[in-house]
Design an enzyme around this catalytic site. Structure first.
Site, PDB file in Angstrom:
ATOM      1  N   ASP A  63      10.999  49.071 -24.777  1.00 18.60           N
ATOM      2  CA  ASP A  63      11.530  49.541 -26.052  1.00 18.60           C
ATOM      3  C   ASP A  63      12.981  49.127 -26.230  1.00 18.60           C
ATOM      4  O   ASP A  63      13.640  48.656 -25.298  1.00 18.60           O
ATOM      5  CB  ASP A  63      11.433  51.073 -26.120  1.00 18.60           C
ATOM      6  CG  ASP A  63       9.998  51.571 -26.127  1.00 18.60           C
ATOM      7  OD1 ASP A  63       9.165  50.957 -26.820  1.00 18.60           O
ATOM      8  OD2 ASP A  63       9.712  52.575 -25.444  1.00 18.60           O
ATOM      9  N   ARG A 122       9.641  57.719 -19.381  1.00 19.96           N
ATOM     10  CA  ARG A 122      10.725  58.524 -19.957  1.00 19.96           C
ATOM     11  C   ARG A 122      10.300  59.967 -20.170  1.00 19.96           C
ATOM     12  O   ARG A 122      11.119  60.893 -20.035  1.00 19.96           O
ATOM     13  CB  ARG A 122      11.189  57.885 -21.257  1.00 19.96           C
ATOM     14  CG  ARG A 122      11.931  56.565 -21.035  1.00 19.96           C
ATOM     15  CD  ARG A 122      12.070  55.751 -22.300  1.00 19.96           C
ATOM     16  NE  ARG A 122      12.752  56.483 -23.350  1.00 19.96           N
ATOM     17  CZ  ARG A 122      12.782  56.089 -24.628  1.00 19.96           C
ATOM     18  NH1 ARG A 122      12.158  54.959 -24.992  1.00 19.96           N
ATOM     19  NH2 ARG A 122      13.423  56.794 -25.526  1.00 19.96           N
ATOM     20  N   ARG A 140       5.839  45.948 -22.845  1.00 18.41           N
ATOM     21  CA  ARG A 140       6.597  45.957 -24.096  1.00 18.41           C
ATOM     22  C   ARG A 140       7.722  46.982 -23.988  1.00 18.41           C
ATOM     23  O   ARG A 140       7.591  48.129 -24.439  1.00 18.41           O
ATOM     24  CB  ARG A 140       5.683  46.274 -25.273  1.00 18.41           C
ATOM     25  CG  ARG A 140       4.628  45.206 -25.529  1.00 18.41           C
ATOM     26  CD  ARG A 140       3.738  45.604 -26.696  1.00 18.41           C
ATOM     27  NE  ARG A 140       2.741  44.574 -26.982  1.00 18.41           N
ATOM     28  CZ  ARG A 140       1.815  44.679 -27.931  1.00 18.41           C
ATOM     29  NH1 ARG A 140       1.767  45.774 -28.689  1.00 18.41           N
ATOM     30  NH2 ARG A 140       0.946  43.705 -28.135  1.00 18.41           N
TER      31      ARG A 140
END
Length: 246
Positions: free
Chosen positions: A52, A198, A50
Protein backbone atom coordinates in the site's frame (compact mmCIF):
# COMPACT_ATOMS: atom_id res chain seq x y z
CA UNK A 1 9.73 -14.14 -25.42
CA UNK A 2 11.74 -14.31 -22.18
CA UNK A 3 10.63 -14.09 -18.56
CA UNK A 4 12.60 -11.90 -16.17
CA UNK A 5 12.60 -11.95 -12.37
CA UNK A 6 13.39 -8.58 -10.79
CA UNK A 7 14.19 -8.03 -7.11
CA UNK A 8 13.40 -4.52 -5.93
CA UNK A 9 13.84 -2.27 -2.93
CA UNK A 10 11.86 0.92 -2.48
CA UNK A 11 10.98 3.66 -0.04
CA UNK A 12 7.22 3.88 -0.23
CA UNK A 13 6.88 7.23 1.52
CA UNK A 14 5.80 9.32 -1.48
CA UNK A 15 4.51 6.47 -3.64
CA UNK A 16 0.86 5.47 -4.01
CA UNK A 17 1.81 1.82 -3.48
CA UNK A 18 2.78 -1.03 -5.76
CA UNK A 19 -0.22 -0.95 -8.07
CA UNK A 20 -0.51 1.58 -10.91
CA UNK A 21 -3.08 4.26 -10.09
CA UNK A 22 -4.83 6.95 -12.09
CA UNK A 23 -2.93 9.60 -10.13
CA UNK A 24 0.45 9.54 -8.40
CA UNK A 25 3.53 7.42 -8.95
CA UNK A 26 3.41 3.70 -8.21
CA UNK A 27 6.21 1.16 -8.22
CA UNK A 28 4.50 -0.85 -10.93
CA UNK A 29 3.97 2.26 -13.00
CA UNK A 30 7.54 3.58 -12.96
CA UNK A 31 8.92 0.09 -13.58
CA UNK A 32 6.60 -0.59 -16.53
CA UNK A 33 7.43 2.81 -18.03
CA UNK A 34 11.17 2.12 -17.75
CA UNK A 35 10.89 -1.36 -19.27
CA UNK A 36 8.67 -0.11 -22.10
CA UNK A 37 11.61 1.94 -23.39
CA UNK A 38 13.54 -1.30 -23.98
CA UNK A 39 10.55 -3.24 -25.29
CA UNK A 40 9.40 -0.53 -27.64
CA UNK A 41 5.85 -0.87 -26.39
CA UNK A 42 3.77 -1.45 -23.25
CA UNK A 43 4.69 -4.23 -20.81
CA UNK A 44 2.88 -5.63 -17.77
CA UNK A 45 4.86 -6.19 -14.58
CA UNK A 46 3.48 -8.48 -11.89
CA UNK A 47 4.50 -8.01 -8.25
CA UNK A 48 4.67 -10.64 -5.53
CA UNK A 49 2.66 -8.39 -3.22
CA UNK A 50 0.62 -5.22 -3.65
CA UNK A 51 2.11 -3.01 -0.99
CA UNK A 52 0.00 0.00 0.00
CA UNK A 53 0.88 3.69 -0.11
CA UNK A 54 3.61 4.44 2.43
CA UNK A 55 4.71 0.80 2.79
CA UNK A 56 8.33 -0.06 1.98
CA UNK A 57 10.12 -3.06 0.49
CA UNK A 58 13.55 -4.50 1.09
CA UNK A 59 13.03 -7.46 -1.25
CA UNK A 60 9.94 -7.14 -3.43
CA UNK A 61 9.93 -9.46 -6.46
CA UNK A 62 8.42 -8.73 -9.87
CA UNK A 63 8.11 -10.70 -13.10
CA UNK A 64 7.71 -9.56 -16.67
CA UNK A 65 7.69 -11.09 -20.15
CA UNK A 66 9.73 -9.21 -22.75
CA UNK A 67 11.25 -9.73 -26.19
CA UNK A 68 14.33 -7.47 -26.05
CA UNK A 69 17.75 -9.11 -25.75
CA UNK A 70 19.65 -6.90 -23.31
CA UNK A 71 21.71 -8.93 -20.83
CA UNK A 72 20.56 -8.81 -17.20
CA UNK A 73 23.59 -6.89 -15.87
CA UNK A 74 23.18 -4.13 -18.45
CA UNK A 75 19.44 -4.03 -17.85
CA UNK A 76 19.90 -3.66 -14.08
CA UNK A 77 22.17 -0.65 -14.55
CA UNK A 78 19.98 0.90 -17.23
CA UNK A 79 16.76 0.55 -15.23
CA UNK A 80 18.29 2.18 -12.16
CA UNK A 81 19.48 5.06 -14.34
CA UNK A 82 15.85 5.70 -15.35
CA UNK A 83 13.96 4.92 -12.14
CA UNK A 84 13.39 7.50 -9.39
CA UNK A 85 15.93 7.34 -6.58
CA UNK A 86 13.44 5.83 -4.12
CA UNK A 87 12.99 2.73 -6.32
CA UNK A 88 16.01 0.47 -6.97
CA UNK A 89 16.37 -2.74 -8.92
CA UNK A 90 18.69 -4.94 -6.87
CA UNK A 91 18.96 -7.68 -9.47
CA UNK A 92 17.51 -9.00 -12.72
CA UNK A 93 17.54 -12.75 -13.42
CA UNK A 94 16.39 -14.98 -16.24
CA UNK A 95 13.40 -17.01 -15.05
CA UNK A 96 11.81 -20.18 -16.33
CA UNK A 97 8.84 -19.79 -18.68
CA UNK A 98 5.67 -19.56 -16.63
CA UNK A 99 7.34 -17.98 -13.61
CA UNK A 100 4.99 -15.47 -11.96
CA UNK A 101 6.13 -13.28 -9.08
CA UNK A 102 2.83 -13.67 -7.23
CA UNK A 103 1.54 -17.11 -8.12
CA UNK A 104 4.93 -18.87 -7.96
CA UNK A 105 5.71 -17.49 -4.49
CA UNK A 106 5.82 -19.99 -1.63
CA UNK A 107 6.22 -17.57 1.29
CA UNK A 108 6.55 -13.88 2.12
CA UNK A 109 8.19 -12.23 5.11
CA UNK A 110 7.13 -8.85 6.50
CA UNK A 111 8.63 -6.72 9.27
CA UNK A 112 6.88 -3.97 11.21
CA UNK A 113 8.88 -1.43 13.21
CA UNK A 114 7.65 0.47 16.28
CA UNK A 115 9.59 3.18 18.07
CA UNK A 116 8.50 2.77 21.67
CA UNK A 117 9.73 5.79 23.56
CA UNK A 118 8.80 9.29 24.59
CA UNK A 119 10.45 10.80 21.50
CA UNK A 120 11.01 9.43 17.99
CA UNK A 121 13.77 10.80 15.79
CA UNK A 122 12.50 12.98 12.93
CA UNK A 123 14.84 11.03 10.66
CA UNK A 124 12.89 7.78 11.16
CA UNK A 125 9.36 9.17 11.16
CA UNK A 126 8.68 7.64 7.73
CA UNK A 127 9.85 4.16 8.79
CA UNK A 128 8.35 3.49 12.24
CA UNK A 129 5.11 3.80 14.14
CA UNK A 130 5.81 5.98 17.15
CA UNK A 131 4.06 4.55 20.22
CA UNK A 132 5.10 6.60 23.28
CA UNK A 133 3.23 4.50 25.86
CA UNK A 134 5.25 1.63 27.41
CA UNK A 135 4.74 -1.74 25.72
CA UNK A 136 5.03 -5.17 27.32
CA UNK A 137 7.07 -6.95 24.65
CA UNK A 138 6.80 -10.33 26.38
CA UNK A 139 3.01 -10.14 26.36
CA UNK A 140 3.05 -9.13 22.71
CA UNK A 141 5.23 -12.15 21.87
CA UNK A 142 2.87 -14.47 23.76
CA UNK A 143 0.00 -13.11 21.68
CA UNK A 144 1.93 -13.29 18.41
CA UNK A 145 2.89 -16.93 18.95
CA UNK A 146 -0.80 -17.87 19.11
CA UNK A 147 -1.13 -16.94 15.44
CA UNK A 148 1.31 -19.61 14.27
CA UNK A 149 -0.09 -22.36 12.09
CA UNK A 150 -3.05 -22.53 9.75
CA UNK A 151 -6.05 -20.34 10.60
CA UNK A 152 -8.84 -18.32 9.10
CA UNK A 153 -7.55 -14.73 9.42
CA UNK A 154 -10.83 -12.97 8.57
CA UNK A 155 -10.57 -11.01 11.83
CA UNK A 156 -7.38 -9.40 10.56
CA UNK A 157 -8.34 -8.39 7.03
CA UNK A 158 -9.88 -5.22 5.66
CA UNK A 159 -13.64 -5.17 5.39
CA UNK A 160 -14.83 -5.34 1.80
CA UNK A 161 -11.98 -7.37 0.34
CA UNK A 162 -13.15 -9.88 -2.26
CA UNK A 163 -10.79 -12.78 -1.49
CA UNK A 164 -13.11 -15.74 -0.80
CA UNK A 165 -10.64 -17.81 1.23
CA UNK A 166 -9.13 -16.20 4.33
CA UNK A 167 -7.20 -19.28 5.47
CA UNK A 168 -3.45 -18.71 5.67
CA UNK A 169 -0.49 -20.47 7.32
CA UNK A 170 2.02 -18.49 9.40
CA UNK A 171 5.46 -20.06 9.84
CA UNK A 172 6.96 -17.34 12.04
CA UNK A 173 5.28 -14.68 14.19
CA UNK A 174 7.79 -12.99 16.47
CA UNK A 175 7.93 -9.78 18.50
CA UNK A 176 11.31 -8.56 19.72
CA UNK A 177 12.66 -5.47 21.45
CA UNK A 178 16.23 -4.22 21.23
CA UNK A 179 18.36 -2.64 23.95
CA UNK A 180 16.93 0.74 23.02
CA UNK A 181 13.30 1.34 22.21
CA UNK A 182 12.78 -0.36 18.84
CA UNK A 183 10.11 -3.07 18.85
CA UNK A 184 9.80 -5.22 15.73
CA UNK A 185 7.22 -7.74 14.59
CA UNK A 186 8.40 -10.20 11.94
CA UNK A 187 6.01 -12.60 10.29
CA UNK A 188 6.27 -15.06 7.42
CA UNK A 189 3.57 -17.12 5.80
CA UNK A 190 2.24 -18.61 2.61
CA UNK A 191 0.13 -15.55 1.93
CA UNK A 192 -1.38 -12.43 3.49
CA UNK A 193 -4.74 -10.72 3.26
CA UNK A 194 -5.14 -7.00 2.64
CA UNK A 195 -3.94 -5.04 5.69
CA UNK A 196 -3.52 -8.32 7.60
CA UNK A 197 -0.09 -7.56 9.05
CA UNK A 198 -1.07 -4.03 10.05
CA UNK A 199 -4.27 -5.29 11.72
CA UNK A 200 -2.25 -7.86 13.67
CA UNK A 201 0.23 -5.19 14.75
CA UNK A 202 -2.55 -2.87 15.88
CA UNK A 203 -3.93 -5.68 18.01
CA UNK A 204 -0.50 -6.62 19.40
CA UNK A 205 0.05 -3.02 20.48
CA UNK A 206 -3.21 -3.17 22.43
CA UNK A 207 -1.88 -6.30 24.14
CA UNK A 208 1.39 -4.52 24.86
CA UNK A 209 -0.45 -1.59 26.42
CA UNK A 210 -2.37 -3.95 28.70
CA UNK A 211 -5.72 -3.46 27.00
CA UNK A 212 -5.96 -7.12 26.00
CA UNK A 213 -4.76 -10.43 27.39
CA UNK A 214 -2.50 -12.43 25.05
CA UNK A 215 -4.87 -15.41 25.30
CA UNK A 216 -7.59 -13.36 23.60
CA UNK A 217 -5.90 -13.97 20.26
CA UNK A 218 -7.47 -17.44 20.14
CA UNK A 219 -10.98 -16.00 20.48
CA UNK A 220 -10.23 -13.29 17.90
CA UNK A 221 -9.25 -15.90 15.32
CA UNK A 222 -12.40 -17.88 16.00
CA UNK A 223 -14.64 -14.79 15.80
CA UNK A 224 -13.74 -14.02 12.15
CA UNK A 225 -14.94 -10.47 12.81
CA UNK A 226 -12.72 -7.50 11.91
CA UNK A 227 -14.52 -5.29 14.45
CA UNK A 228 -13.21 -7.45 17.29
CA UNK A 229 -9.51 -6.79 16.58
CA UNK A 230 -7.41 -3.66 17.08
CA UNK A 231 -7.06 -0.68 14.78
CA UNK A 232 -5.00 -0.98 11.61
CA UNK A 233 -1.42 0.16 12.29
CA UNK A 234 -0.15 3.01 10.08
CA UNK A 235 1.62 2.03 6.84
CA UNK A 236 5.04 3.59 7.32
CA UNK A 237 6.31 0.97 9.78
CA UNK A 238 5.75 -1.94 7.38
CA UNK A 239 8.43 -3.52 5.17
CA UNK A 240 8.16 -6.41 2.72
CA UNK A 241 11.42 -8.16 3.60
CA UNK A 242 11.62 -11.19 1.34
CA UNK A 243 9.69 -13.42 -1.05
CA UNK A 244 10.61 -17.12 -1.20
CA UNK A 245 10.29 -19.45 -4.19
CA UNK A 246 11.04 -23.12 -4.84
Amino acid sequence: MRTLKLTLSYDGTRLVGWQRQAEGESVQGVLEDALARFEGGPVTVHGAGRTDAGVHALGQVASVEVTFAHDVATLTRALNAQLPEDVRVLSVEEAAPGFHARFSARAKTYRYCIRNGAVASPFERAYVWHVPQPLDVDAMQQAASRLLGRHDFSTFRSIGTDVPDAVRTLRTSDVAGDAGSLVTYEVSGDGFLRHMVRAIVGTLVEVGRGWRDPAQMDALLQARDRARAGATAPPQGLFLVRVDYD
